[in-house]
Design a protein around this motif. Structure first.
Motif, PDB file in Angstrom:
ATOM      1  N   LEU A 181      -6.122  -0.406  -2.526  1.00 27.84           N
ATOM      2  CA  LEU A 181      -5.379  -0.287  -3.777  1.00 27.84           C
ATOM      3  C   LEU A 181      -6.302   0.164  -4.897  1.00 27.84           C
ATOM      4  O   LEU A 181      -5.947   1.047  -5.685  1.00 27.84           O
ATOM      5  CB  LEU A 181      -4.741  -1.625  -4.152  1.00 27.84           C
ATOM      6  CG  LEU A 181      -3.474  -2.013  -3.396  1.00 27.84           C
ATOM      7  CD1 LEU A 181      -3.051  -3.421  -3.789  1.00 27.84           C
ATOM      8  CD2 LEU A 181      -2.349  -1.038  -3.674  1.00 27.84           C
ATOM      9  N   ALA A 208       2.203   1.774  -3.404  1.00 20.77           N
ATOM     10  CA  ALA A 208       1.171   2.275  -4.309  1.00 20.77           C
ATOM     11  C   ALA A 208       0.924   3.759  -4.055  1.00 20.77           C
ATOM     12  O   ALA A 208       0.740   4.535  -4.998  1.00 20.77           O
ATOM     13  CB  ALA A 208      -0.116   1.476  -4.125  1.00 20.77           C
ATOM     14  N   LEU A 223       0.826  -1.207   0.000  1.00 15.86           N
ATOM     15  CA  LEU A 223       0.000   0.000   0.000  1.00 15.86           C
ATOM     16  C   LEU A 223       0.859   1.255   0.000  1.00 15.86           C
ATOM     17  O   LEU A 223       0.576   2.229  -0.696  1.00 15.86           O
ATOM     18  CB  LEU A 223      -0.921  -0.012   1.219  1.00 15.86           C
ATOM     19  CG  LEU A 223      -2.106  -0.969   1.087  1.00 15.86           C
ATOM     20  CD1 LEU A 223      -2.794  -1.174   2.413  1.00 15.86           C
ATOM     21  CD2 LEU A 223      -3.094  -0.415   0.061  1.00 15.86           C
ATOM     22  N   ASP A 269      -5.333   1.451  -8.579  1.00 19.18           N
ATOM     23  CA  ASP A 269      -4.564   0.268  -8.952  1.00 19.18           C
ATOM     24  C   ASP A 269      -5.547  -0.898  -9.022  1.00 19.18           C
ATOM     25  O   ASP A 269      -6.095  -1.318  -8.019  1.00 19.18           O
ATOM     26  CB  ASP A 269      -3.487   0.012  -7.884  1.00 19.18           C
ATOM     27  CG  ASP A 269      -2.711  -1.261  -8.156  1.00 19.18           C
ATOM     28  OD1 ASP A 269      -3.084  -2.018  -9.060  1.00 19.18           O
ATOM     29  OD2 ASP A 269      -1.718  -1.489  -7.452  1.00 19.18           O
TER      30      ASP A 269
END
Lengths: 105, 94, 492, 318
Positions: D75, A89, A86, D80
């Motif tokens: 995410l 990301a 995470l 994503d």
């Protein structure tokens, strides 16, 4: 005889799980799914331990305890792995937004 | 009697397998999650019947834990699906 | 009472305290260093081979802790390395900023966790306990790597997880086959059957990933190069040695029955390739920390190159133990010095170091002294280690191994002279903000220790052979015929 | 009959594992992973290892599953899609051959070992000295208490490691809120969580208590406690604490510290981690309760994730 067969059955299932997990780990390209794949492999190792500790009527408590320790260690590392994914990301996301802003101005 | 309980456990396992087929086919995420809940319920049933077949009352605890955590999984799915700003996963709305 | 469990438990107590202590990390560290130093001295005074089971639960159920020669060398080296790195880290992770800086708040508990994990790994002979230990080390190591680069840390974690699975797979086979996971029991039971051989192969594979042996080293350079300097020092110094020591315990003690000469030669060959590959990559690096990280890849190679030499004539075992210690200390010194140099330099590249030798002579000296040990020049610890290894290779007619080690030394000279030459070049002296004395002293002290280790060669080599497993060829040391025989032989 | 049941079960385990890895949709994969974990729990029941079954269902399927669901949701909120570019068929074939080879080697090794309960009898002779009857708890808290002690530090270390990667401005704040924002779901899940938290507390306490004689124990109980905390957080009934909250820190270290303390107390009697005669059960149960509390708090925070800046807490970290 049946106990022997049961132990082997679960241990062999564990062996296949290890292979499946490894296959997933190598072929899946997203870290979250690789993490899942490692957990499948790990569960396979645990099942091998349990299956091979299966006696006539009981299962050896020694590998049982080791498996519980293993399960807890696995969840600790999986949780840290998920947090890293995470964070990664977020960094990528922020970098992308910076790029987009830079492109417009 | 043991054989009967095993038969019941087998039957429940088959319903779990059917739910798994639904989870595989989807088509939407909601279908999969519902199927997963069915799997969870089936597993609880299998644990109960297996406990009866083996005459091991402690297996009821496993069923109880499975029930509690299945409830948690539902909550987590709801949380992850709750509309909260723009979502980009179009497949999920199917 | 025994220092064996206290050496593992004391850092854990400090970890708990550091989570509660907030800004008191400075006093805590002082207390930790004093405690660990005392325990390490105590450990060194024990007879090699002293062992006991934790909690009094006998094998095969319980967990055995043991002080063999290897552990008696490595644990004090860990104390020295971790202690001095901690003093350095007090400035980089200043306790005052724990309330505002996540890395500072997390560094200290993780530091004690890593310290405990390293000691635990070197002191136990229990293969499953080693699995838990490996994961303790992995958590701390990956988190420290993440302080530099999350991407490198994620890659490190995933590969470390895979390594653990392979290791655990082997442990599962061994437990099911023999009903024990203790190396000392296995040494008397192991047979060269298929399951044992497969278990050895799987565990070795998993451990080589953790030890970053070429070609499984890919995760190491980005993680070690990106981490903050004290973290890099601990990662390169301590953590990679854990996988190595467990491999040694498997191949030469627990599963020696299944360790075929062919397998040993394969590991030795890979070690040789690691030396050449790591050195050549280090030569190609433009960034200083990447150079030092690739040097770790090369130096790990020596540890495995020694494997096929151990059972033969000469003193490869002593050389191997010596190398593990010398590299730990010298590499930590080098990473800490590099950290200071990079803070003063204009950029991360080697070319940016110009003039630093005049600006920060003590730090560049520390880098240089550490380099002397890594190159294996006399009188350093690295020299003693490589001398023993090359000597063993020549006695056994393994000319190629000897040649690789000598070439590795030359290549190390090539890649390590480059940053030093740049530091001494340049006409201008860059202005360097003054550094805290302990920050300058830590790498210098470590580098001097690596150098002085060479003078203690005799006693240390004796110590290493003292608790060595039975598979190691016992033979008096070349330069030490007149010294007292090893303690274990005295007892027998 | 039992063997047929086991055979079907094993095939389903393999099927769910394969589906969890091969499915294109990541969330679908996670759904199958949870089903896989539950079926593994049944496998452990079938092996008569109820202790492990509890741990697998609670931790392997439950907590790991929720962790993956949340990670996936966070995410996808960042754009994503958690999709993998398919690897080339040649590559997949090559990897399949390698993994197939590994499976064959492992199977040969497995078949060369005959399954037996190797240490059960030996453990059974030692159990009366401990005053407890669950042999697995005996192994975990006595014979190999050293492993278990280190393991609790792995768990604690993992949480500190998660703290270490808090984003700028996030330290020492709370983790991103898990609470669901929409009012409708809030009422439903809010009520739900208020019912489930006390239920899980009772269940956790029961599992720890029963764990000394029957299957259960600190890890299973702690995980159920974590589950209760997480549901309450999801329902908005409680807010997770700040990372620098000293009460939180005390709860987190309570179990490990008590374990260390009792272990060090054993030195007075001769050995680290040896229990004084007569007090074995009392000390083991005390360690277990403290551990369960710490494990519950640690696992719940591990699932919730790293601390985030206060502004992000309200948005659930999106």
């Amino acid at each position: 005889m049946e106990a022997l067969a049961t132990g082997h059955l679960f241990a062999l299932t564990g062996a296949v799980l290890v292979g499946l997990g490894l296959f997933g780990f190598i072929t899946l390209r997203h870290a979250l799914r690789q993490l899942l794949a490692v957990n499948v492999s790990g569960a396979g190792v645990f099942l091998m331990l349990g299956g091979l500790g299966r006696g006539a009527a009981t299962t050896d408590p020694f590998p049982q305890a080791l498996v519980i320790t293993g399960i807890v260690v696995a969840v600790a590392l999986t949780a840290f792995g998920a947090a890293l994914i995470l964070r990664q990301a977020e960094e990528d996301h922020a970098a992308k937004e910076d790029d987009e802003r830079g492109g417009k101005t | 009697m043991t054989g009967l309980f095993y038969a019941a456990a087998m039957a429940l396992l088959v319903t779990v397998a059917l739910a798994l087929v639904r989870a595989w086919k989807g088509p939407g995420t909601i279908d999969r999650i519902m199927a997963a809940q069915l799997v969870g319920t089936g597993v609880i049933g299998v644990a109960l019947t297996l406990g009866a077949a083996r005459g091991d009352a402690t297996m009821l605890d496993a069923a109880l834990v499975a029930t509690l955590l299945a409830a948690l999984a539902v909550a987590a799915f709801v949380a992850s699906r709750a509309p909260r700003g723009a979502r980009k996963d179009g497949e999920d709305r199917s | 009472m025994s220092p064996l469990d206290l050496l593992v438990v004391a850092p854990l107590v400090f970890m708990v305290l550091s989570l509660l202590a907030g800004g008191w990390q400075r006093s805590l560290l002082a207390l930790a260093i004093a405690t660990m130093a005392a325990l390490s001295v105590w450990l060194m005074t024990l007879d090699p081979g002293t062992a006991h089971v934790v909690g009094g639960w006998e094998l095969p159920l319980g967990v055995l802790l043991r002080a063999d020669g290897l552990a008696q060398m490595l644990v004090p080296a860990v104390t020295l390395t971790a202690g001095l790195t901690g003093l350095y880290a007090l400035h980089q992770f200043a306790p005052e900023s724990h309330a505002s800086n996540a890395q500072t708040a997390a560094f200290w508990p993780l530091y004690y966790l890593m310290w405990s994990a390293a000691n635990a790994a070197f002191l136990t002979t229990d293969l499953f306990n080693l699995y838990v230990t490996l994961e303790m080390a992995s958590i701390a190591a990956v988190a420290m790597a993440a302080m530099g680069s999350v991407r490198a840390a994620l890659r490190y974690l995933l590969i470390a997880l895979l390594g653990s699975i392979f290791y655990l797979l082997g442990v599962a086979l061994i437990l099911s086959r023999y009903g024990t996971v203790d190396v000392t029991l296995l040494a008397g039971m192991a047979e060269a059957d298929f399951a044992t051989a497969l278990a050895l192969a799987l565990m070795t594979g998993g451990l080589l990933v953790k030890a970053a042996l070429f070609p499984l080293h890919g995760w190491l350079p980005p993680a070690h190069a990106a981490a903050p300097a004290p973290a890099s020092a601990l990662l390169s110094g301590l953590v990679v040695k854990i996988g190595f020591v467990i491999t040694v315990r498997l191949w030469f003690e627990g599963l020696a029955a299944a360790a075929t000469p062919a397998g040993l030669h394969v590991l030795g060959g890979i070690g040789a390739l690691a030396i050449l590959f790591g050195s050549l990559q280090a030569i190609r690096q433009e960034s200083l920390k990447a150079l030092v990280a690739y040097s770790t890849v090369a130096q790990i190679g020596y540890l495995f190159l020694a494997f096929p030499l151990i059972a033969g004539a000469g003193h490869a075992w002593a050389g191997l133990s010596f190398h593990a210690v010398a590299h730990m200390i010298a590499k930590a010194a080098m990473f800490l010095a590099a950290g200071l140099m990079l803070k003063a330099a204009a950029g991360p590249r080697i070319a940016d170091l110009a003039g630093l030798a005049r600006a920060m002579p003590l730090t560049v000296t520390a880098f240089g002294l550490a380099a002397v040990s890594l190159m294996g020049l006399p009188p350093s610890g690295g020299f003693s280690a490589k001398f023993l290894l090359v000597d063993a290779a020549l006695r056994q007619g393994q000319a190629i191994h000897a040649a690789v080690m000598l070439i590795g030394g030359l290549l190390a000279a090539v890649y390590l002279f480059r940053p030093l030459a740049v530091a001494f070049s340049g006409s201008e002296t860059p202005v360097v903000p003054p550094k805290a004395p302990s920050m300058v002293a830590a790498p210098l002290a470590l580098a001097l220790a690596a150098l002085l280790l060479g003078f203690a060669g005799g006693p240390l080599a004796d110590l290493a052979t003292g608790g060595a497993p039975a598979t190691v060829a016992p033979e008096p040391l070349p330069a030490l015929e007149d010294t007292v025989e090893t303690a274990s032989e005295d007892e027998q | 009959m039992s063997l047929v049941f086991d055979l079907v079960l094993c095939l389903m385990i393999l099927g769910t594992a394969a589906a969890s890895l091969l499915m294109r949709s990541a969330l679908g994969g996670i759904v199958f992973f949870i089903a896989f974990g539950n079926l593994l729990g049944i496998a452990w029941l079938s092996l008569g290892a109820v202790n492990v079954a509890l741990a697998e269902i609670a931790i392997g399927a439950g907590v790991t599953g929720i962790l993956l669901i949340l990670a996936h949701a966070r995410l996808s909120a960042m754009g994503d899609p958690v999709e993998c570019e398919p690897t080339s068929p040649w590559m997949r074939a090559a990897v399949a051959v390698i993994c197939g080879g590994l499976i064959v080697l492992l199977s040969v090794a497995v078949l060369s070992i005959s399954p037996t309960d190797r240490m059960g009898a030996q453990i059974a002779t030692l159990m009366p000295a401990l005053g407890i009857e669950n042999p697995v708890t005996g192994v975990l808290l006595a014979f190999r208490a050293y492993d278990t002690l280190l393991e609790t530090f792995v768990l604690l270390g993992a949480l500190v490691a998660v703290w270490a990667i808090a984003p700028p401005g996030g330290w020492p704040q709370r983790p991103a809120s898990l609470a669901i924002a929409t009012p409708v779901s809030l009422t439903v899940i809010g009520t739900f969580s208020r019912v489930l938290l006390p239920a899980s507390l009772v269940m956790a306490a029961y599992l720890v208590w029963t764990g000394s004689d029957l299957p259960g124990g600190a890890f299973q109980g702690g995980t159920v406690l974590a589950g209760g905390i997480l549901v309450a957080a999801l329902g908005g009934a409680i807010a997770l604490p700040r990372a620098d909250d000293m009460r939180l820190r005390s709860v987190l270290v309570l179990g490990p510290a008590m374990f260390l303390g009792i272990g060090l107390g054993g030195i007075a009697l001769g050995r680290f981690l040896s229990y004084p005669v007569g007090l074995e059960k009392a000390l083991i149960v005390a360690i277990e309760y403290a551990l369960a509390l710490s494990i519950g708090a640690t696992l719940a925070l591990l699932v919730a994730g790293k601390p985030v800046p206060p502004a992000a807490v309200q948005e659930g970290g999106d």
